[in-house]
Design a protein around this motif. Structure first.
Motif, mmCIF file in Angstrom:
data_model
loop_
_atom_site.group_PDB
_atom_site.id
_atom_site.type_symbol
_atom_site.label_atom_id
_atom_site.label_comp_id
_atom_site.label_asym_id
_atom_site.label_seq_id
_atom_site.Cartn_x
_atom_site.Cartn_y
_atom_site.Cartn_z
ATOM 1 N N LEU A 103 8.405 -54.843 -50.930
ATOM 2 C CA LEU A 103 8.827 -53.500 -51.348
ATOM 3 C C LEU A 103 7.915 -52.430 -50.751
ATOM 4 C CD1 LEU A 103 9.794 -53.613 -55.152
ATOM 5 C CD2 LEU A 103 11.240 -52.917 -53.237
ATOM 6 N N ALA A 104 6.614 -52.671 -50.814
ATOM 7 C CA ALA A 104 5.663 -51.701 -50.269
ATOM 8 C C ALA A 104 5.900 -51.486 -48.777
ATOM 9 C CB ALA A 104 4.232 -52.175 -50.517
ATOM 10 N N GLU A 109 7.770 -47.746 -44.715
ATOM 11 C CA GLU A 109 8.513 -47.490 -43.488
ATOM 12 C C GLU A 109 9.507 -46.338 -43.656
ATOM 13 O OE1 GLU A 109 10.315 -51.040 -42.056
ATOM 14 O OE2 GLU A 109 8.421 -52.080 -41.722
ATOM 15 N N LYS A 110 9.962 -46.131 -44.895
ATOM 16 C CA LYS A 110 10.907 -45.046 -45.167
ATOM 17 C C LYS A 110 10.198 -43.750 -45.548
ATOM 18 C CE LYS A 110 14.490 -47.783 -44.677
ATOM 19 N NZ LYS A 110 15.404 -47.670 -43.530
ATOM 20 N N GLY A 111 8.866 -43.752 -45.538
ATOM 21 C CA GLY A 111 8.107 -42.541 -45.818
ATOM 22 C C GLY A 111 7.796 -42.297 -47.282
ATOM 23 N N GLY A 316 17.218 -54.602 -49.723
ATOM 24 C CA GLY A 316 18.404 -54.132 -50.433
ATOM 25 C C GLY A 316 18.071 -53.136 -51.529
ATOM 26 N N LEU A 317 16.985 -53.388 -52.266
ATOM 27 C CA LEU A 317 16.562 -52.469 -53.324
ATOM 28 C C LEU A 317 16.282 -51.078 -52.758
ATOM 29 C CD1 LEU A 317 14.110 -54.788 -55.305
ATOM 30 C CD2 LEU A 317 16.189 -53.758 -56.246
ATOM 31 N N VAL A 318 15.541 -51.039 -51.660
ATOM 32 C CA VAL A 318 15.169 -49.751 -51.068
ATOM 33 C C VAL A 318 16.382 -49.066 -50.447
ATOM 34 C CG1 VAL A 318 13.757 -48.633 -49.295
ATOM 35 C CG2 VAL A 318 12.775 -50.443 -50.712
ATOM 36 N N ASP A 319 17.201 -49.806 -49.721
ATOM 37 C CA ASP A 319 18.376 -49.216 -49.078
ATOM 38 C C ASP A 319 19.333 -48.605 -50.102
ATOM 39 O OD1 ASP A 319 17.405 -49.930 -46.624
ATOM 40 O OD2 ASP A 319 18.735 -51.658 -46.349
ATOM 41 N N LEU A 320 19.600 -49.355 -51.175
ATOM 42 C CA LEU A 320 20.512 -48.843 -52.205
ATOM 43 C C LEU A 320 19.906 -47.645 -52.934
ATOM 44 C CD1 LEU A 320 22.066 -52.075 -53.792
ATOM 45 C CD2 LEU A 320 23.043 -50.540 -52.085
ATOM 46 N N LEU A 321 18.596 -47.689 -53.190
ATOM 47 C CA LEU A 321 17.958 -46.567 -53.873
ATOM 48 C C LEU A 321 18.034 -45.298 -53.030
ATOM 49 C CD1 LEU A 321 16.414 -45.566 -56.343
ATOM 50 C CD2 LEU A 321 14.288 -46.174 -55.162
#
Length: 345
Positions: A103-104, A109-111, A316-321
């Protein structure tokens, strides 16, 4: 003037300076007051009207600068781990550390930065409301539903940027990313029985939703094939797991020849206790875990397990969030489990 009149008069002129002051009078959390005054639909109409009336009565005006700051982006994602079913479990648990690491990486990577909270719901019933209303995070990832399913469902009704790692149930309202746990349980039981096991045990707590689904899948296969299966409760807190497993192994000696552990962490502890007892794995007892953590290939013997793709789950958690932060009401993501055959079964 009576004492009651004096108390009422004193209450009516009390100056309410902060959200906490107003929350105390209204009998709710500061986060609920904040959302009510902001018109957030997360607060039901009756509660919001009550809070607004008290605010008018006391001439309370929320700090406009603080409100402005709460509306700005923080660049932080809150990650909460609720431990309602096992309060002594540790974040240092290998599964948590593996998922948090992925997750980290994804959030960085997404800022985004990550703010982590280990939550004991029995000590803080408003844990999720307070995190959302803190103004410190742009969105929330919850790792595990624990015994907090209804709390998460309630919040999901009015708060879009939240995604949960856990088990998906038909009709649930919160967005979840996780493995098909019931199918994973089926794969585990099928492997044990195909390997020659004739009497099974599920080792783990059957109360958490994910574990219950794994046990249900194993039961389905066992009943279909006419193989008995029993549940042996085991916690994930380090100071309890070993002792509980040792006791169970003593009780089931000669009565069980196949063990499906709810997690690899439990399976690894089980292999250790079996080795201490001089029990041959897999000749006398076969063992299957769940997760496929890095340690599972390093045990003696190497652990047969059901793999859930934790890295893909974190992505998936990060993309959906992020999609939800953009206003998209996303569907849940259910990942397929895979049996990883090694030497323990």
């Amino acid at each position: 003037m009576t004492d009651t009149d004096a108390q009422d008069d004193e209450t009516s002129v009390t100056r309410v300076r902060t959200l906490a002051d107003l929350a105390k009078i209204a009998g709710v959390s500061p986060g609920t007051v904040s959302r009510a005054l902001a018109g957030n639909s997360l607060v039901n109409t009756k509660t919001r009207e009550k809070i607004e009336a008290i605010a008018r009565e006391h001439g309370f005006r929320p700090n406009q600068m603080a409100s402005k700051l709460r509306r700005q982006k923080t660049g932080v994602i809150g990650v909460a781990i609720p431990l309602g079913h096992d309060e002594r479990q540790r974040i240092s648990d290998t599964f948590f550390m593996t998922l948090l690491g992925h997750l980290a990486d994804e959030l960085t990577e997404k800022g985004y930065d990550l703010m982590l909270r280990r939550v004991i719901p029995a000590q803080d019933e408003d844990w999720l409301d307070r995190l959302i209303g803190s103004g410190m995070v742009d969105g929330v990832i919850v790792i595990g539903q624990s015994d907090q399913f209804e709390r998460i469902e309630d919040v999901a009704d009015g708060y879009l940027p939240m995604v949960v790692w856990g088990n998906h149930q038909e009709g649930q309202r919160h967005c979840v990313v996780g493995t098909d746990n019931r199918l994973g349980g089926k794969l585990a039981a099928e492997r044990l029985i195909a390997s020659g096991a004739k009497k099974l045990a599920f080792l783990g707590d059957t109360q958490p939703i994910e574990f219950a689904a794994r046990f249900a899948g194993a039961i389905e296969v066992a009943e279909k094939l006419g193989v008995p299966i029993r549940a042996l409760p085991a916690h994930l807190s380090p100071e309890r797991t070993g002792e509980e497993i040792a006791q169970h192994l003593q009780e089931i000696e000669g009565k069980v020849d196949g063990i499906f552990a709810a997690t690899d962490t439990i399976a690894v502890a089980c292999l250790k206790k079996l080795r201490e007892r001089g029990t041959d794995v897999p000749r006398q007892i076969k063992v299957v875990g769940f997760d496929d953590l890095p340690i599972s290939g390093q045990t003696v013997p190497p652990l047969t397990t059901v793999r859930q793709d934790i890295a893909a789950g974190a992505k998936g958690l990060v993309d959906l969030l992020l999609r939800r932060l953009g206003g998209d009401d996303t569907e849940s993501l259910v990942l397929p489990p895979h049996l990883i055959g090694r030497e323990s079964a």
